[in-house]
Motif scaffolding. Sequence first.
Motif, PDB file in Angstrom:
ATOM      1  N   ALA A  76      46.554  31.446  46.984  1.00  0.00           N
ATOM      2  CA  ALA A  76      46.068  32.690  47.585  1.00  0.00           C
ATOM      3  C   ALA A  76      47.175  33.372  48.382  1.00  0.00           C
ATOM      4  O   ALA A  76      47.340  34.603  48.303  1.00  0.00           O
ATOM      5  N   GLU A  77      47.939  32.598  49.129  1.00  0.00           N
ATOM      6  CA  GLU A  77      49.049  33.178  49.894  1.00  0.00           C
ATOM      7  C   GLU A  77      50.094  33.783  48.966  1.00  0.00           C
ATOM      8  O   GLU A  77      50.595  34.883  49.213  1.00  0.00           O
ATOM      9  N   ALA A  78      50.430  33.083  47.898  1.00  0.00           N
ATOM     10  CA  ALA A  78      51.410  33.606  46.937  1.00  0.00           C
ATOM     11  C   ALA A  78      50.922  34.924  46.348  1.00  0.00           C
ATOM     12  O   ALA A  78      51.682  35.904  46.272  1.00  0.00           O
ATOM     13  N   ARG A  79      49.672  34.969  45.959  1.00  0.00           N
ATOM     14  CA  ARG A  79      49.122  36.205  45.387  1.00  0.00           C
ATOM     15  C   ARG A  79      49.127  37.332  46.406  1.00  0.00           C
ATOM     16  O   ARG A  79      49.413  38.476  46.070  1.00  0.00           O
ATOM     17  N   SER A  80      48.817  37.008  47.664  1.00  0.00           N
ATOM     18  CA  SER A  80      48.808  38.048  48.694  1.00  0.00           C
ATOM     19  C   SER A  80      50.207  38.605  48.930  1.00  0.00           C
ATOM     20  O   SER A  80      50.360  39.741  49.381  1.00  0.00           O
ATOM     21  N   ARG A  81      51.224  37.819  48.609  1.00  0.00           N
ATOM     22  CA  ARG A  81      52.621  38.264  48.744  1.00  0.00           C
ATOM     23  C   ARG A  81      53.129  38.945  47.471  1.00  0.00           C
ATOM     24  O   ARG A  81      54.296  39.285  47.380  1.00  0.00           O
ATOM     25  N   GLY A  82      52.251  39.093  46.494  1.00  0.00           N
ATOM     26  CA  GLY A  82      52.633  39.756  45.256  1.00  0.00           C
ATOM     27  C   GLY A  82      53.324  38.863  44.249  1.00  0.00           C
ATOM     28  O   GLY A  82      53.947  39.347  43.305  1.00  0.00           O
ATOM     29  N   MET A  83      53.217  37.561  44.422  1.00  0.00           N
ATOM     30  CA  MET A  83      53.844  36.622  43.488  1.00  0.00           C
ATOM     31  C   MET A  83      52.932  36.408  42.287  1.00  0.00           C
ATOM     32  O   MET A  83      51.703  36.395  42.415  1.00  0.00           O
ATOM     33  N   GLU A  84      53.550  36.236  41.141  1.00  0.00           N
ATOM     34  CA  GLU A  84      52.802  35.883  39.935  1.00  0.00           C
ATOM     35  C   GLU A  84      52.657  34.364  39.906  1.00  0.00           C
ATOM     36  O   GLU A  84      53.582  33.640  40.286  1.00  0.00           O
ATOM     37  N   VAL A  85      51.517  33.869  39.452  1.00  0.00           N
ATOM     38  CA  VAL A  85      51.274  32.424  39.379  1.00  0.00           C
ATOM     39  C   VAL A  85      51.292  32.028  37.909  1.00  0.00           C
ATOM     40  O   VAL A  85      50.547  32.581  37.100  1.00  0.00           O
ATOM     41  N   VAL A  86      52.178  31.072  37.569  1.00  0.00           N
ATOM     42  CA  VAL A  86      52.371  30.696  36.171  1.00  0.00           C
ATOM     43  C   VAL A  86      52.359  29.179  35.997  1.00  0.00           C
ATOM     44  O   VAL A  86      52.572  28.432  36.949  1.00  0.00           O
ATOM     45  N   ILE A  87      52.091  28.786  34.752  1.00  0.00           N
ATOM     46  CA  ILE A  87      52.213  27.385  34.347  1.00  0.00           C
ATOM     47  C   ILE A  87      52.858  27.351  32.970  1.00  0.00           C
ATOM     48  O   ILE A  87      52.788  28.316  32.215  1.00  0.00           O
ATOM     49  N   SER A  88      53.470  26.242  32.647  1.00  0.00           N
ATOM     50  CA  SER A  88      53.940  26.004  31.288  1.00  0.00           C
ATOM     51  C   SER A  88      52.735  25.662  30.428  1.00  0.00           C
ATOM     52  O   SER A  88      51.777  25.028  30.901  1.00  0.00           O
ATOM     53  N   ALA A  89      52.766  26.049  29.171  1.00  0.00           N
ATOM     54  CA  ALA A  89      51.686  25.698  28.249  1.00  0.00           C
ATOM     55  C   ALA A  89      51.485  24.182  28.199  1.00  0.00           C
ATOM     56  O   ALA A  89      50.353  23.697  28.072  1.00  0.00           O
ATOM     57  N   LEU A  90      52.562  23.428  28.332  1.00  0.00           N
ATOM     58  CA  LEU A  90      52.453  21.966  28.278  1.00  0.00           C
ATOM     59  C   LEU A  90      51.741  21.388  29.493  1.00  0.00           C
ATOM     60  O   LEU A  90      51.200  20.278  29.423  1.00  0.00           O
ATOM     61  N   THR A  91      51.717  22.135  30.586  1.00  0.00           N
ATOM     62  CA  THR A  91      51.015  21.671  31.789  1.00  0.00           C
ATOM     63  C   THR A  91      49.530  21.504  31.515  1.00  0.00           C
ATOM     64  O   THR A  91      48.891  20.591  32.044  1.00  0.00           O
ATOM     65  N   ILE A  92      48.983  22.354  30.670  1.00  0.00           N
ATOM     66  CA  ILE A  92      47.564  22.239  30.321  1.00  0.00           C
ATOM     67  C   ILE A  92      47.317  20.886  29.656  1.00  0.00           C
ATOM     68  O   ILE A  92      46.365  20.174  29.998  1.00  0.00           O
ATOM     69  N   ILE A  93      48.175  20.518  28.740  1.00  0.00           N
ATOM     70  CA  ILE A  93      48.030  19.249  28.026  1.00  0.00           C
ATOM     71  C   ILE A  93      48.100  18.076  28.991  1.00  0.00           C
ATOM     72  O   ILE A  93      47.314  17.128  28.903  1.00  0.00           O
ATOM     73  N   GLU A  94      49.024  18.155  29.939  1.00  0.00           N
ATOM     74  CA  GLU A  94      49.228  17.047  30.872  1.00  0.00           C
ATOM     75  C   GLU A  94      48.096  16.929  31.896  1.00  0.00           C
ATOM     76  O   GLU A  94      47.736  15.827  32.294  1.00  0.00           O
ATOM     77  N   ALA A  95      47.527  18.056  32.315  1.00  0.00           N
ATOM     78  CA  ALA A  95      46.553  18.044  33.410  1.00  0.00           C
ATOM     79  C   ALA A  95      45.112  17.824  32.967  1.00  0.00           C
ATOM     80  O   ALA A  95      44.290  17.353  33.746  1.00  0.00           O
ATOM     81  N   VAL A  96      44.794  18.156  31.735  1.00  0.00           N
ATOM     82  CA  VAL A  96      43.405  18.114  31.280  1.00  0.00           C
ATOM     83  C   VAL A  96      43.055  16.720  30.765  1.00  0.00           C
ATOM     84  O   VAL A  96      43.865  16.055  30.132  1.00  0.00           O
ATOM     85  N   HIS A  97      41.830  16.301  31.072  1.00  0.00           N
ATOM     86  CA  HIS A  97      41.341  14.999  30.633  1.00  0.00           C
ATOM     87  C   HIS A  97      39.856  15.124  30.281  1.00  0.00           C
ATOM     88  O   HIS A  97      39.273  16.208  30.398  1.00  0.00           O
ATOM     89  N   ALA A  98      39.248  14.036  29.873  1.00  0.00           N
ATOM     90  CA  ALA A  98      37.865  14.067  29.378  1.00  0.00           C
ATOM     91  C   ALA A  98      36.867  14.577  30.409  1.00  0.00           C
ATOM     92  O   ALA A  98      35.847  15.162  30.052  1.00  0.00           O
ATOM     93  N   ARG A  99      37.141  14.376  31.683  1.00  0.00           N
ATOM     94  CA  ARG A  99      36.199  14.812  32.732  1.00  0.00           C
ATOM     95  C   ARG A  99      36.489  16.225  33.240  1.00  0.00           C
ATOM     96  O   ARG A  99      35.803  16.699  34.147  1.00  0.00           O
ATOM     97  N   THR A 100      37.474  16.913  32.676  1.00  0.00           N
ATOM     98  CA  THR A 100      37.790  18.271  33.115  1.00  0.00           C
ATOM     99  C   THR A 100      36.629  19.201  32.794  1.00  0.00           C
ATOM    100  O   THR A 100      36.130  19.217  31.668  1.00  0.00           O
ATOM    101  N   ASN A 101      36.203  19.952  33.774  1.00  0.00           N
ATOM    102  CA  ASN A 101      35.156  20.949  33.579  1.00  0.00           C
ATOM    103  C   ASN A 101      35.773  22.099  32.781  1.00  0.00           C
ATOM    104  O   ASN A 101      36.620  22.835  33.289  1.00  0.00           O
ATOM    105  N   GLN A 102      35.365  22.243  31.525  1.00  0.00           N
ATOM    106  CA  GLN A 102      35.975  23.222  30.621  1.00  0.00           C
ATOM    107  C   GLN A 102      35.740  24.658  31.065  1.00  0.00           C
ATOM    108  O   GLN A 102      36.615  25.505  30.920  1.00  0.00           O
TER     109      GLN A 102
END
Length: 137
Positions: A34-60
């Motif tokens: 929220a602070e980053a967005r309020s400062r006008g920063m863009e929030v990004v992730i690598s596409a591979l981060t999705i693969i690494e962070a998601v698991h069977a219990r992730t709320n889709q």
Amino acid sequence: MARRQLNHDGTLVLDSEGLSKLLADSEQVVALVAEARSRGMEVVISALTIIEAVHARTNQARLRWVLSGLRVVPVGDEEARAASKLLMNAGLHGHKYAIDAAVAEAALRQHRPVVMLTSDVDDMSRLCGDRVRLVAV
């Protein structure tokens, strides 16, 4: 959490732990985003981060909602070669650090200043050097 057009006052990059904690509504990470967005920063992730962070219990539904507010940086041939070069320069092996290298490579291509929320400060500092400010989460 709609994606906003920003003045590019910098970029906040989330690694796997950053994304996981955002998905879990971690007070610290939600506040930092929220602070980053309020400062006008863009929030990004690598596409591979999705693969690494998601698991069977992730709320889709939650995942889709959170991702709708982030820019997902693709990883193609050119990015993979650049990430491989980062690994070699850091003396790290892709078997263990491939996704970290892809995240670091994506961070290094973003509009500066770049801040990364990461649980791997030591590894990311080896990959990014001093060109990315690392914040432990």
